[in-house]
Design an enzyme around this catalytic site. Sequence first.
Site, PDB file in Angstrom:
ATOM      1  N   LYS A  41       1.462   5.668  18.993  1.00 41.34           N
ATOM      2  CA  LYS A  41       0.963   7.050  18.843  1.00 41.34           C
ATOM      3  C   LYS A  41      -0.405   7.227  19.511  1.00 41.34           C
ATOM      4  CE  LYS A  41       0.947   7.017  14.294  1.00 41.34           C
ATOM      5  NZ  LYS A  41       1.382   5.640  13.988  1.00 41.34           N
ATOM      6  N   ARG A  91      -8.601  -5.115  14.902  1.00 41.35           N
ATOM      7  CA  ARG A  91      -8.695  -4.358  13.661  1.00 41.35           C
ATOM      8  C   ARG A  91      -8.447  -5.301  12.479  1.00 41.35           C
ATOM      9  NH1 ARG A  91      -5.153   1.070  14.256  1.00 41.35           N
ATOM     10  NH2 ARG A  91      -4.939   0.577  12.044  1.00 41.35           N
TER      11      ARG A  91
HETATM   12  P1  AMP Z   1      -4.063   4.163  11.662  1.00 39.68           P
HETATM   13  O1  AMP Z   1      -5.151   3.876  12.640  1.00 39.68           O
HETATM   14  O2  AMP Z   1      -3.471   5.537  11.826  1.00 39.68           O
HETATM   15  O3  AMP Z   1      -3.011   3.089  11.614  1.00 39.68           O
HETATM   16  O4  AMP Z   1      -4.747   4.188  10.210  1.00 39.68           O
HETATM   17  C1  AMP Z   1      -5.399   3.029   9.701  1.00 39.68           C
HETATM   18  C2  AMP Z   1      -5.545   3.174   8.195  1.00 39.68           C
HETATM   19  O5  AMP Z   1      -6.370   4.310   7.889  1.00 39.68           O
HETATM   20  C3  AMP Z   1      -4.250   3.411   7.418  1.00 39.68           C
HETATM   21  O6  AMP Z   1      -3.568   2.198   7.124  1.00 39.68           O
HETATM   22  C4  AMP Z   1      -4.783   4.095   6.163  1.00 39.68           C
HETATM   23  O7  AMP Z   1      -5.403   3.167   5.282  1.00 39.68           O
HETATM   24  C5  AMP Z   1      -5.890   4.980   6.734  1.00 39.68           C
HETATM   25  N1  AMP Z   1      -5.377   6.310   7.163  1.00 39.68           N
HETATM   26  C6  AMP Z   1      -5.347   6.816   8.424  1.00 39.68           C
HETATM   27  N2  AMP Z   1      -4.824   8.046   8.428  1.00 39.68           N
HETATM   28  C7  AMP Z   1      -4.494   8.341   7.142  1.00 39.68           C
HETATM   29  C8  AMP Z   1      -3.896   9.453   6.507  1.00 39.68           C
HETATM   30  N3  AMP Z   1      -3.498  10.543   7.205  1.00 39.68           N
HETATM   31  N4  AMP Z   1      -3.722   9.393   5.152  1.00 39.68           N
HETATM   32  C9  AMP Z   1      -4.116   8.318   4.443  1.00 39.68           C
HETATM   33  N5  AMP Z   1      -4.653   7.217   4.975  1.00 39.68           N
HETATM   34  C10 AMP Z   1      -4.867   7.222   6.332  1.00 39.68           C
END
Ligand code: AMP
Length: 214
Positions: free
Chosen positions: A13, A161
């Site tokens: 994404k 990360r």
């Molecule tokens: P991502 O970079 O989108 O994989 O997000 C990393 C982490 O941030 C996720 O595993 C959640 O802990 C938190 N996070 C990101 N976006 C959201 C969201 N829309 N709702 C809740 N937690 C989020």
Amino acid sequence: MNIILLGPPGAGKGTQAGLLEDKFDMVQLSTGDMLRAAVKAQTEVGKKAKAVMDAGELVSDAIVSGIIGDRLDELGPDKGVIFDGYPRTAAQAHALDEILSERGRKLDHVIEIAVDEDALVDRITGRYTCANCNAGYHDRHKKPSTEGVCDVCGSTEFKRRPDDNEDTVRTRMTEYRGKTAPILPIYEERNIVSRVDGMGGIEEVSDALNAILS
Ligand code: AMP
């Protein structure tokens, strides 16, 4: 144009949102990136979010919807937006409807990037980025041409990360399956959902997205 990219962690994404930004002059709003910035800056939001993110669980709906509303207010009303990693729950999907309508915006497309979970674990657990320019690399699939040196900027510092380890990735997948995938029917009812195969190369996926949006 306002669009949502949906898909499990590692579906691509973020990469695709970056390409769409350039091609369609839109802005990527990634709640994950915003939360990581808040953690780094040690803001109140960052302090609350850190442990939850490290465990691969979801940060509260109110926090993420709040930061999305704030970011939209900083953008001009005509700037199209790519939501990347938001919404992730039904409550967030409903909050987004309100956030958009309050600002005179509407959703044009929801695109699901479909991928095989085991392949995702392999993708995610090997990925890292240049600490200076953020260029993406992978232990097995995309090493820098000179070991330890960024191809783009020459930096020798890289970062990973903290939530890109196998256990946390499995939790993130479970969160996706249990809470995020079930919001698709909300958008299916509105006839705005498309699917692309995310197992192809970056260009193939990008071509499929462009075909939907052009
Ligand atoms: P991502 O970079 O989108 O994989 O997000 C990393 C982490 O941030 C996720 O595993 C959640 O802990 C938190 N996070 C990101 N976006 C959201 C969201 N829309 N709702 C809740 N937690 C989020």
